[in-house]
Design an enzyme around this catalytic site. Structure first.
Site, mmCIF file in Angstrom:
data_model
loop_
_atom_site.group_PDB
_atom_site.id
_atom_site.type_symbol
_atom_site.label_atom_id
_atom_site.label_comp_id
_atom_site.label_asym_id
_atom_site.label_seq_id
_atom_site.Cartn_x
_atom_site.Cartn_y
_atom_site.Cartn_z
ATOM 1 N N CYS A 41 -17.258 -7.048 7.242
ATOM 2 C CA CYS A 41 -16.617 -6.625 5.997
ATOM 3 C C CYS A 41 -17.534 -5.736 5.174
ATOM 4 O O CYS A 41 -17.142 -4.662 4.738
ATOM 5 C CB CYS A 41 -16.203 -7.867 5.195
ATOM 6 S SG CYS A 41 -15.605 -7.467 3.558
ATOM 7 N N CYS A 46 -14.217 -3.665 5.600
ATOM 8 C CA CYS A 46 -13.482 -3.479 4.351
ATOM 9 C C CYS A 46 -14.178 -2.579 3.323
ATOM 10 O O CYS A 46 -13.556 -1.664 2.778
ATOM 11 C CB CYS A 46 -13.237 -4.818 3.651
ATOM 12 S SG CYS A 46 -13.199 -6.257 4.730
ATOM 13 N N LYS A 49 -14.983 1.064 4.383
ATOM 14 C CA LYS A 49 -13.665 1.662 4.615
ATOM 15 C C LYS A 49 -13.013 2.045 3.288
ATOM 16 O O LYS A 49 -12.524 3.149 3.105
ATOM 17 C CB LYS A 49 -12.815 0.644 5.387
ATOM 18 C CG LYS A 49 -11.452 1.078 5.820
ATOM 19 C CD LYS A 49 -10.304 0.682 4.944
ATOM 20 C CE LYS A 49 -10.182 -0.694 4.403
ATOM 21 N NZ LYS A 49 -9.478 -1.669 5.164
ATOM 22 N N ALA A 113 -28.245 -15.685 18.360
ATOM 23 C CA ALA A 113 -28.398 -17.117 18.683
ATOM 24 C C ALA A 113 -27.318 -17.495 19.689
ATOM 25 O O ALA A 113 -26.166 -17.064 19.551
ATOM 26 C CB ALA A 113 -28.258 -17.959 17.411
ATOM 27 N N TYR A 177 -3.617 -1.770 11.385
ATOM 28 C CA TYR A 177 -3.981 -1.254 10.063
ATOM 29 C C TYR A 177 -5.249 -0.408 10.091
ATOM 30 O O TYR A 177 -5.373 0.570 9.342
ATOM 31 C CB TYR A 177 -4.052 -2.379 9.022
ATOM 32 C CG TYR A 177 -5.288 -3.247 9.077
ATOM 33 C CD1 TYR A 177 -6.390 -2.974 8.291
ATOM 34 C CD2 TYR A 177 -5.354 -4.351 9.925
ATOM 35 C CE1 TYR A 177 -7.523 -3.768 8.330
ATOM 36 C CE2 TYR A 177 -6.472 -5.156 9.970
ATOM 37 C CZ TYR A 177 -7.568 -4.872 9.184
ATOM 38 O OH TYR A 177 -8.681 -5.651 9.231
ATOM 39 N N GLU A 181 -5.289 3.313 8.692
ATOM 40 C CA GLU A 181 -6.156 3.640 7.554
ATOM 41 C C GLU A 181 -7.085 4.805 7.883
ATOM 42 O O GLU A 181 -7.265 5.721 7.067
ATOM 43 C CB GLU A 181 -6.974 2.405 7.155
ATOM 44 C CG GLU A 181 -6.119 1.337 6.493
ATOM 45 C CD GLU A 181 -6.856 0.032 6.215
ATOM 46 O OE1 GLU A 181 -6.364 -0.743 5.386
ATOM 47 O OE2 GLU A 181 -7.915 -0.217 6.829
ATOM 48 N N HIS A 435 7.280 -1.311 -18.283
ATOM 49 C CA HIS A 435 7.900 -0.002 -18.134
ATOM 50 C C HIS A 435 7.036 1.088 -18.728
ATOM 51 O O HIS A 435 6.442 0.865 -19.787
ATOM 52 C CB HIS A 435 9.269 -0.024 -18.845
ATOM 53 C CG HIS A 435 10.030 1.238 -18.706
ATOM 54 N ND1 HIS A 435 10.617 1.611 -17.517
ATOM 55 C CD2 HIS A 435 10.278 2.238 -19.602
ATOM 56 C CE1 HIS A 435 11.223 2.784 -17.695
ATOM 57 N NE2 HIS A 435 11.031 3.181 -18.940
ATOM 58 N N GLU A 440 7.869 -2.489 -11.695
ATOM 59 C CA GLU A 440 8.930 -3.112 -12.499
ATOM 60 C C GLU A 440 10.206 -3.323 -11.681
ATOM 61 O O GLU A 440 11.010 -4.198 -11.994
ATOM 62 C CB GLU A 440 9.232 -2.297 -13.757
ATOM 63 C CG GLU A 440 9.905 -0.962 -13.519
ATOM 64 C CD GLU A 440 10.174 -0.205 -14.826
ATOM 65 O OE1 GLU A 440 10.875 -0.755 -15.686
ATOM 66 O OE2 GLU A 440 9.667 0.926 -14.984
HETATM 67 C C1 LIG Z 1 -12.778 -1.140 9.904
HETATM 68 C C2 LIG Z 1 -12.400 -2.501 9.378
HETATM 69 C C3 LIG Z 1 -11.738 -2.617 8.188
HETATM 70 C C4 LIG Z 1 -11.395 -3.854 7.688
HETATM 71 N N1 LIG Z 1 -10.747 -3.915 6.503
HETATM 72 C C5 LIG Z 1 -10.414 -5.110 5.980
HETATM 73 C C6 LIG Z 1 -9.784 -5.200 4.712
HETATM 74 O O1 LIG Z 1 -9.512 -4.176 4.072
HETATM 75 N N2 LIG Z 1 -9.506 -6.421 4.222
HETATM 76 C C7 LIG Z 1 -9.804 -7.570 4.903
HETATM 77 O O2 LIG Z 1 -9.541 -8.662 4.402
HETATM 78 N N3 LIG Z 1 -10.379 -7.517 6.122
HETATM 79 C C8 LIG Z 1 -10.708 -6.317 6.664
HETATM 80 N N4 LIG Z 1 -11.331 -6.260 7.885
HETATM 81 C C9 LIG Z 1 -11.545 -7.516 8.631
HETATM 82 C C10 LIG Z 1 -12.774 -8.268 8.116
HETATM 83 O O3 LIG Z 1 -13.888 -7.420 8.170
HETATM 84 C C11 LIG Z 1 -12.981 -9.511 8.968
HETATM 85 O O4 LIG Z 1 -11.812 -10.288 8.975
HETATM 86 C C12 LIG Z 1 -14.131 -10.379 8.434
HETATM 87 O O5 LIG Z 1 -15.329 -9.652 8.379
HETATM 88 C C13 LIG Z 1 -14.313 -11.618 9.315
HETATM 89 O O6 LIG Z 1 -15.417 -12.363 8.895
HETATM 90 P P1 LIG Z 1 -16.193 -13.281 9.920
HETATM 91 O O7 LIG Z 1 -17.156 -14.070 9.107
HETATM 92 O O8 LIG Z 1 -15.261 -13.988 10.789
HETATM 93 O O9 LIG Z 1 -16.976 -12.283 10.879
HETATM 94 P P2 LIG Z 1 -17.896 -11.044 10.611
HETATM 95 O O10 LIG Z 1 -17.844 -10.589 9.201
HETATM 96 O O11 LIG Z 1 -17.577 -10.081 11.674
HETATM 97 O O12 LIG Z 1 -19.367 -11.609 10.832
HETATM 98 C C14 LIG Z 1 -19.812 -12.036 12.085
HETATM 99 C C15 LIG Z 1 -21.306 -11.775 12.166
HETATM 100 O O13 LIG Z 1 -21.828 -12.496 13.283
HETATM 101 C C16 LIG Z 1 -22.854 -11.711 13.878
HETATM 102 N N5 LIG Z 1 -23.014 -12.239 15.251
HETATM 103 C C17 LIG Z 1 -22.120 -12.214 16.266
HETATM 104 N N6 LIG Z 1 -22.597 -12.898 17.319
HETATM 105 C C18 LIG Z 1 -23.821 -13.370 16.963
HETATM 106 C C19 LIG Z 1 -24.799 -14.178 17.631
HETATM 107 N N7 LIG Z 1 -24.609 -14.650 18.854
HETATM 108 N N8 LIG Z 1 -25.947 -14.458 16.964
HETATM 109 C C20 LIG Z 1 -26.155 -13.995 15.707
HETATM 110 N N9 LIG Z 1 -25.266 -13.244 15.042
HETATM 111 C C21 LIG Z 1 -24.100 -12.957 15.650
HETATM 112 C C22 LIG Z 1 -22.301 -10.303 13.779
HETATM 113 O O14 LIG Z 1 -23.340 -9.354 13.890
HETATM 114 C C23 LIG Z 1 -21.645 -10.317 12.413
HETATM 115 O O15 LIG Z 1 -22.531 -9.883 11.410
HETATM 116 C C24 LIG Z 1 -11.716 -5.030 8.413
HETATM 117 C C25 LIG Z 1 -12.383 -4.939 9.627
HETATM 118 C C26 LIG Z 1 -12.732 -3.683 10.107
HETATM 119 C C27 LIG Z 1 -13.456 -3.573 11.419
#
Ligand SMILES: Cc1cc2nc3c(=O)[nH]c(=O)nc-3n(C[C@H](O)[C@H](O)[C@H](O)COP(=O)(O)OP(=O)(O)OC[C@H]3O[C@@H](n4cnc5c(N)ncnc54)[C@H](O)[C@@H]3O)c2cc1C
Length: 458
Positions: A41, A46, A49, A113, A177, A181, A435, A440
């Site tokens: 994000c 997000c 973007k 990890a 999306y 976008e 309005h 509205e």
């Molecule tokens: C281009 C784009 C636009 C988006 N726009 C929106 C939006 O407008 N609104 C919205 O609500 N959502 C949006 N999203 C979705 C949103 O980013 C995700 O839903 C959200 O980040 C999910 O959070 P998370 O904690 O599950 O995973 P993430 O935020 O993806 O975090 C996971 C983390 O784990 C780390 N990782 C993975 N495997 C390992 C490992 N084995 N060891 C250590 N670290 C690891 C990764 O590097 C990453 O930093 C967008 C996504 C993208 C790609």
């Protein structure tokens, strides 16, 4: 004895919130991040973007200003400046997230990890950490696309944030999306955009009226939408590309980007060693408390492939920490999640689509209006907005709301409260209008457009 009470894999939206709340409940927490603190994000989702979305809308503003008497001569755009400023803001946010974790007494390890066994995590340098509880919050990653000739030339959203220059022509493949976008971002910045999608219309899962309406609006803005096609091959010709589509069309572009969905990040995590089972969706199977098949291991966010949005991941992470370390078992309600598409114009949606509602309810009434917004009368912009309510004809409850309009994302956050509280159509009708606004119309639609057994005139 374990080294930590909680080991969080992944410092993204879900992981960071869970770590912070668990630490607040007194847990000894370690969090591992293999890329950058903040996750998708903040770093490449997000936030960057939305900054690009803002940048892309100025050209339209300048155009629209003329009808209001403004002359905006000599405006020019510099992509490297935008990217540099965006990167600066992302670095600031990453530092702020890191500081918050440090302040909460959480140990951050900048490392991948993986599970060695159900209680042991192995870091990149071979160090092992024993944990009482583990939270998998590893998110998802861009689907690389099918194996086609020239796939190596294709970029994903990750690379789109760091292009050295603005492509003059870009082909974006995908109908979700993110694809939509980015198509709008590049179009707004002046690129010639072709959006290719294999299905019959963009934004699968959204209300059908919204899908068609947005497609019409994108086409009006000059985005070439090609459905029923896939990119079959990408050929490099000197310093540009030729994308060959399955239907026979060839598209010349300076960049080819795929946004074909985001599979959960489970590969190589050692889930077998931990005994954690997957779900049919490709994600990790969890119960309503985000608990996996192994009682002390939980999973939240995109890796569970439930509702893949930042606020949902945050809620799930918070609920996990309250459940396990706060003595307050908490479930997350995944219904009526408001959502936005930051296209131009935007889409805002909450609750059921018309199709979903008709499948579940015997009597469904549809209230729908489409009109040219006031601003367009002077700006001359060729835009029509759409507002639609899906109502249970038996109880009068609003089951869904769907908007295609400027600022629909802001509108739907507020409509989401009403829908979440179980508002009826009569409640909306009893609410005074603001309005003159586009929103509205949500409280002034009086006539059923399509009702149960009465296919009314539109
Ligand atoms: C281009 C784009 C636009 C988006 N726009 C929106 C939006 O407008 N609104 C919205 O609500 N959502 C949006 N999203 C979705 C949103 O980013 C995700 O839903 C959200 O980040 C999910 O959070 P998370 O904690 O599950 O995973 P993430 O935020 O993806 O975090 C996971 C983390 O784990 C780390 N990782 C993975 N495997 C390992 C490992 N084995 N060891 C250590 N670290 C690891 C990764 O590097 C990453 O930093 C967008 C996504 C993208 C790609």
């Amino acid at each position: 004895m374990a080294d930590v009470d909680l080991f969080v894999i992944g410092a993204g939206s879900g992981g960071v919130r869970a770590a912070r709340i668990a630490a607040g409940h007194g847990a000894r927490v370690m969090i591992a991040e293999e890329y950058r603190v903040g996750g998708t994000c903040v770093i490449r989702g997000c936030v960057p973007k939305k900054l690009l979305v803002y940048a892309s809308r100025f050209a339209l503003d300048f155009e629209e200003a003329a009808g209001f008497g403004w002359t905006a001569h000599g405006a020019s755009f510099d992509w490297p400046t935008l990217i540099a400023n965006k990167d600066k803001e992302i670095a600031r946010l990453e530092a702020a997230y890191t500081a918050t974790l440090n302040k909460a007494g959480i140990t951050i390890v900048k490392s991948r990890a993986v599970f060695e066994d159900p209680h042991t995590l192995r870091l990149a340098d071979g160090e092992r950490v024993r944990a009482d509880h583990v939270l998998i919050a590893t998110g998802a990653r861009p689907h690389p696309g099918p194996t086609i000739p020239g796939l190596e030339h294709v970029i994903s959203s990750n690379e789109a944030f760091h292009l050295p220059e603005l492509p003059r022509r870009i082909l974006v493949q995908g109908g979700g999306y993110i694809a939509v976008e980015f198509a709008c971002i590049f179009a707004g910045l002046g690129s010639k955009v072709t959006l290719v999608y294999r299905g019959d219309n963009i934004l699968r899962g959204f209300d059908d009226d919204v899908r068609q309406h947005l497609r019409d609006q994108l086409e009006k803005r000059g985005i070439h939408v090609v459905t029923g096609n896939i990119v079959a091959a990408v050929e490099k010709i000197k310093n540009h590309y030729c994308a060959h589509l399955s239907g026979g069309m060839a598209v010349t572009a300076d960049q080819v980007m795929f946004a074909l969905g985001r599979p959960p990040n489970v590969h190589g995590l050692g889930l077998d060693a931990a005994g954690v089972k997957g779900a049919g969706t490709g994600g990790i199977a969890v119960d309503e408390y985000s608990r996996t098949s192994v009682p002390h291991i939980y999973a939240v966010g995109d890796v569970t492939n439930r509702v893949n949005l930042t606020p949902v991941a945050i809620r799930e992470g918070h609920a996990f920490a309250d459940t396990v370390f706060g003595g307050k078992p908490t479930r997350v309600d995944h219904t009526n999640v408001p959502t936005a598409v930051f296209s131009e114009p935007e889409v805002g949606a909450v609750g059921l689509t018309e199709t979903e509602a008709r499948a579940r309810y015997a009597k469904v009434d549809i209230y729908k209006t489409m009109f040219r917004p006031l601003k367009a009368t002077l700006s001359g912009r060729d835009i029509t907005v759409l507002l639609k309510l899906v109502v249970d004809g038996a109880t009068d409850r609003v089951l869904g709301c769907h908007i295609v309009a400027p600022d629909a994302g802001e509108m739907i956050q507020l409509v989401g409260i009403a829908v979440h509280m179980g508002a009826t159509k009569a409640d909306l009708d009893a609410t005074m209008a603001v309005h003159p606004t586009i929103a509205e119309e949500l409280v002034t639609m009086r006539t059923v457009t399509r009702g149960y057994g009465r296919e009314a005139a539109e």
